[in-house]
Design an enzyme around this catalytic site. Structure first.
Site, PDB file in Angstrom:
ATOM      1  N   HIS A  20       0.860  -1.191   0.000  1.00 21.31           N
ATOM      2  CA  HIS A  20       0.000   0.000   0.000  1.00 21.31           C
ATOM      3  C   HIS A  20       0.894   1.238   0.000  1.00 21.31           C
ATOM      4  CE1 HIS A  20       0.723   0.645   4.276  1.00 21.31           C
ATOM      5  NE2 HIS A  20       0.199  -0.524   4.592  1.00 21.31           N
ATOM      6  N   HIS A  23       3.970   1.659   2.302  1.00 18.42           N
ATOM      7  CA  HIS A  23       5.222   1.005   1.904  1.00 18.42           C
ATOM      8  C   HIS A  23       5.890   1.804   0.779  1.00 18.42           C
ATOM      9  CE1 HIS A  23       2.512  -2.483   3.110  1.00 18.42           C
ATOM     10  NE2 HIS A  23       3.385  -2.389   4.079  1.00 18.42           N
ATOM     11  N   CYS A 129       3.020 -10.398  19.298  1.00 13.44           N
ATOM     12  CA  CYS A 129       2.102  -9.844  18.281  1.00 13.44           C
ATOM     13  C   CYS A 129       2.558 -10.353  16.913  1.00 13.44           C
ATOM     14  CB  CYS A 129       2.105  -8.313  18.290  1.00 13.44           C
ATOM     15  SG  CYS A 129       1.225  -7.644  16.857  1.00 13.44           S
ATOM     16  N   CYS A 132       3.244  -7.489  14.334  1.00 13.51           N
ATOM     17  CA  CYS A 132       4.586  -6.888  14.464  1.00 13.51           C
ATOM     18  C   CYS A 132       5.662  -7.952  14.390  1.00 13.51           C
ATOM     19  CB  CYS A 132       4.760  -6.193  15.812  1.00 13.51           C
ATOM     20  SG  CYS A 132       3.658  -4.825  16.135  1.00 13.51           S
ATOM     21  N   CYS A 154      -2.130  -5.276  20.914  1.00 16.90           N
ATOM     22  CA  CYS A 154      -0.935  -4.603  20.423  1.00 16.90           C
ATOM     23  C   CYS A 154      -1.348  -3.179  20.053  1.00 16.90           C
ATOM     24  CB  CYS A 154      -0.414  -5.331  19.185  1.00 16.90           C
ATOM     25  SG  CYS A 154       0.669  -4.304  18.182  1.00 16.90           S
ATOM     26  N   HIS A 157      -1.302  -2.627  16.055  1.00 18.22           N
ATOM     27  CA  HIS A 157      -2.278  -3.320  15.201  1.00 18.22           C
ATOM     28  C   HIS A 157      -3.697  -3.323  15.755  1.00 18.22           C
ATOM     29  CE1 HIS A 157       1.523  -4.745  13.528  1.00 18.22           C
ATOM     30  NE2 HIS A 157       0.846  -4.790  12.400  1.00 18.22           N
ATOM     31  N   LYS A 310      -2.781   4.653  11.683  1.00 20.13           N
ATOM     32  CA  LYS A 310      -1.818   4.184  10.689  1.00 20.13           C
ATOM     33  C   LYS A 310      -2.550   3.410   9.595  1.00 20.13           C
ATOM     34  CE  LYS A 310       2.157   1.092  10.324  1.00 20.13           C
ATOM     35  NZ  LYS A 310       2.339  -0.317  10.614  1.00 20.13           N
ATOM     36  N   LYS A 313      -3.233  -2.766   6.071  1.00 20.57           N
ATOM     37  CA  LYS A 313      -4.108  -3.801   5.527  1.00 20.57           C
ATOM     38  C   LYS A 313      -4.950  -4.421   6.638  1.00 20.57           C
ATOM     39  CE  LYS A 313      -3.263  -3.926   1.177  1.00 20.57           C
ATOM     40  NZ  LYS A 313      -3.922  -4.301  -0.039  1.00 20.57           N
TER      41      LYS A 313
HETATM   42  N1  MSP Z   1       9.293  -6.734   7.624  1.00 17.94           N
HETATM   43  C1  MSP Z   1       9.382  -5.691   8.575  1.00 17.94           C
HETATM   44  C2  MSP Z   1      10.630  -4.863   8.362  1.00 17.94           C
HETATM   45  C3  MSP Z   1      11.904  -5.630   8.395  1.00 17.94           C
HETATM   46  S1  MSP Z   1      13.257  -4.610   8.070  1.00 17.94           S
HETATM   47  C4  MSP Z   1      14.587  -5.539   8.440  1.00 17.94           C
HETATM   48  C5  MSP Z   1       8.168  -4.800   8.473  1.00 17.94           C
HETATM   49  N2  MSP Z   1       7.487  -4.853   7.345  1.00 17.94           N
HETATM   50  S2  MSP Z   1       6.174  -4.039   7.029  1.00 17.94           S
HETATM   51  O1  MSP Z   1       5.815  -4.416   5.689  1.00 17.94           O
HETATM   52  O2  MSP Z   1       5.195  -4.246   8.036  1.00 17.94           O
HETATM   53  O3  MSP Z   1       6.547  -2.543   7.111  1.00 17.94           O
HETATM   54  C6  MSP Z   1       7.580  -2.059   6.339  1.00 17.94           C
HETATM   55  C7  MSP Z   1       7.691  -0.562   6.445  1.00 17.94           C
HETATM   56  O4  MSP Z   1       6.515   0.038   5.957  1.00 17.94           O
HETATM   57  C8  MSP Z   1       7.894  -0.066   7.868  1.00 17.94           C
HETATM   58  O5  MSP Z   1       8.911   0.935   7.864  1.00 17.94           O
HETATM   59  C9  MSP Z   1       6.588   0.572   8.206  1.00 17.94           C
HETATM   60  O6  MSP Z   1       6.737   1.647   9.082  1.00 17.94           O
HETATM   61  C10 MSP Z   1       6.151   1.057   6.833  1.00 17.94           C
HETATM   62  N3  MSP Z   1       4.735   1.311   6.830  1.00 17.94           N
HETATM   63  C11 MSP Z   1       3.711   0.418   6.941  1.00 17.94           C
HETATM   64  N4  MSP Z   1       2.555   1.111   7.023  1.00 17.94           N
HETATM   65  C12 MSP Z   1       2.819   2.439   6.964  1.00 17.94           C
HETATM   66  C13 MSP Z   1       2.058   3.592   6.952  1.00 17.94           C
HETATM   67  N5  MSP Z   1       0.762   3.578   7.055  1.00 17.94           N
HETATM   68  N6  MSP Z   1       2.714   4.774   6.801  1.00 17.94           N
HETATM   69  C14 MSP Z   1       4.075   4.848   6.621  1.00 17.94           C
HETATM   70  N7  MSP Z   1       4.808   3.779   6.647  1.00 17.94           N
HETATM   71  C15 MSP Z   1       4.226   2.564   6.879  1.00 17.94           C
HETATM   72  O7  MSP Z   1       7.886  -4.064   9.404  1.00 17.94           O
END
Ligand code: MSP
Length: 531
Positions: A20, A23, A129, A132, A154, A157, A310, A313
């Site tokens: 999304h 990311h 969690c 996370c 959590c 989430h 935040k 999904k």
């Molecule tokens: N897999 C772990 C990271 C491992 S790094 C060695 C993870 N993955 S994640 O897909 O959940 O999140 C990846 C990144 O996307 C994180 O930096 C997270 O903060 C970011 N984001 C996920 N949702 C977000 C928003 N709504 N806004 C901004 N960034 C967001 O955590």
């Protein structure tokens, strides 16, 4: 000795689902940052990738009725690799944690840490969690309400945590707390922004507990080399991507070993604030235990919010990048998120705000300036950049403003203050737009005796556009490449090879360069946007 490259990483994203815009936000920021540094003439390495192991991905695969490997292969091919093209990211590599290069290096790393005396066997019991993928401390949890009344949730989430009890291997994190504190006291810039630094320091000052580095109840992961009944805890597998992708553990003399020398230690780990602790506490502790140099900087950005929460999904609030990019284009997407939200703060996305900025700052600001300038050169100079003659005070003021803009934009980009850097370039665009309005070249053109003045004004416009294209290229690669063509600057070479530091050198655009009005840079938004 190889020269050190400027090495930037994004987190590796979980492939439990498709990306999304939260990311895409980090990937875009990293791309703009690394493109800027490339345009400074630096050697750069930009890494992104995916985090494929763990319970979260395993459960998503089960729910989808396929094996975890099939699940990740499909999502990576159909969603995670294509999104890089959608946002126009120029990453140098893409790491998958299911690749052999990663798995073997992870096993090697933990052997080293174990040999160094930082790993021991012990039982674990406590909350976890899955969202996370984190062992939680009871103090981290919040009391549930409504459907979740009586349960512990959590806070990230908003879902109940699970109770885990298993025999694991532990990492001696507690032994490293003092060294981490000392490191951050000596290197206060190693965690940014300041609020993130403060958060980590207060966490460290409470003391650290040892933490499980393996899971015995999880199957989808990398087996421990000394205990094949257990897999490496997913975070202690994932964090290692930052070194496994650049050749950690490779035999000396190989290209991989050379890449490691060229890149490590990393210059900037870009992360969302929710995963700061992993990157600023656990990760450097792991590196210390393996006797490797520590990251130079971890920058924690804020969240994209929907309804004050935040975007995610899990909460069903994720917006796919293509939903926005199909409508506005990748350049406007990149522009909007880095301009509208100060990097480090949270920000809310709204279609209305994005449409408003698109129209005022891009279509009416930059787009209009470029189309006015190119149209006039076509009309009054048969499409050839005219020669300037004597510069007036107004002309010289533009040149001075450009010098200041380049210095200020460079400083802001180097400090990862994208919004400020973009504002500086916008300020220059506005100054040039005002200059056209004040100089009224269309009136000057009516007086044959003023032809030299007309040519000077048009030259000031074209050379300003040349500089603007260079300064906005990292942010908006496609549109600026179009501008570059339209003002005939291709004779100077590829726009990506133009140094930002030289953008204010006046007079680089050759007289006689071929100008064409061409495609509209930011077409008017005709369809009403669907919220
Ligand atoms: N897999 C772990 C990271 C491992 S790094 C060695 C993870 N993955 S994640 O897909 O959940 O999140 C990846 C990144 O996307 C994180 O930096 C997270 O903060 C970011 N984001 C996920 N949702 C977000 C928003 N709504 N806004 C901004 N960034 C967001 O955590």
């Amino acid at each position: 000795m190889t020269d050190k490259a400027y090495y930037v990483t994004t987190p590796i994203y979980y492939v439990n689902d498709a990306p999304h815009i939260g990311h895409a936000y980090t990937t875009t920021a990293g791309d703009v940052l690394t493109r800027w540094h490339r345009q400074r003439g630096e050697d750069v390495w930009y890494l992104t990738g995916v985090d494929e192991h763990g319970t979260k991905v395993q459960r998503a695969a089960e729910a989808g009725g396929v094996s975890p490997q099939e699940w990740v292969d499909r999502l990576v091919a159909d969603a995670w690799l294509p999104v890089l093209g959608t946002v126009n990211a120029a990453n140098d590599d893409f790491i998958r944690t299911t690749s052999d290069r990663h798995k073997l290096a992870v096993q090697r790393f933990w052997e080293v840490v174990r040999d160094n005396g930082y790993v021991y066997a012990a039982p674990y019991a406590g909350p976890y969690c899955v969202g996370c993928e984190e062992f939680k401390l009871v103090g981290d949890l919040v009391a549930g309400e409504g459907d979740f009344k009586g349960q512990q949730l959590c806070p990230v989430h908003g879902r109940p945590v699970e109770q885990v009890e298993e025999d694991n291997w532990f990492f001696k994190l507690s032994a490293l707390a003092e060294r981490l504190i000392a490191h951050y006291e000596t290197n206060p810039d190693a965690i940014q922004p300041q609020s993130a630094y403060n958060e980590v320091m207060s966490f460290l000052r409470q003391g650290l507990m040892d933490i499980s580095m393996s899971r015995s109840s999880v199957k989808w992961g990398i087996p421990l080399p000394w205990d094949s009944d257990q897999v490496v805890y997913v975070w202690f597998d994932a964090l290692l991507n930052y070194i496994t992708a650049v050749g950690y553990g490779a035999d000396p003399g190989t290209a991989e070993a050379e890449l490691f020398e060229r890149t490590w230690p990393v210059d900037v780990h870009l992360v969302g604030k929710d995963i700061l602790r992993f990157h600023a506490v656990y990760w450097p502790a792991m590196l210390m235990a393996a006797e490797l140099p520590l990251p130079r900087k971890v920058f924690a950005h804020g969240w994209l919010l929907v309804g004050g929460e935040k975007m995610s999904k899990t909460r069903l609030t994720g917006i796919a990048p293509a939903q926005i990019i199909d409508h506005f284009g990748a350049d406007a997407f990149r522009y909007y998120f880095l301009r509208a939200i100060t990097f480090g703060n949270d920000g809310s996305f709204s279609w209305e705000d994005m449409s408003a900025r698109y129209t005022s700052e891009l279509a009416n600001g930059l787009g209009n300036l470029a189309s006015r300038a190119t149209a006039m050169v076509e009309k009054y100079c048969s499409g050839a950049v005219p020669a300037p003659s004597v510069y007036t005070e107004a002309d010289l003021r533009i040149q001075q403003q450009l010098v200041q803009a380049v210095v200020a934009a460079d400083a802001a980009y180097l400090a990862l203050d994208f919004s400020a850097g973009i504002a500086v370039v916008n300020g220059f665009v506005e100054a040039v737009n005002r200059y056209v309005t004040e100089q009224e070249p269309w009136k000057v053109a009516k007086d044959d005796s003023q032809i030299e003045r007309l040519h000077t004004i048009l030259y000031v416009l074209c050379d300003s556009l040349r500089a603007i294209a260079v300064l906005h290229h990292a942010l908006m690669p496609r549109v600026t490449a179009l501008m570059w063509e339209q003002i005939g600057a291709v004779v100077l070479g590829d726009i990506a090879d133009q140094r930002v530091q030289h953008a204010a050198t006046w007079g680089l655009l050759p007289v006689g360069a071929h100008v064409t009005k061409g495609e509209i840079l930011f077409p008017r938004l005709e369809d009403p946007v669907e919220a």
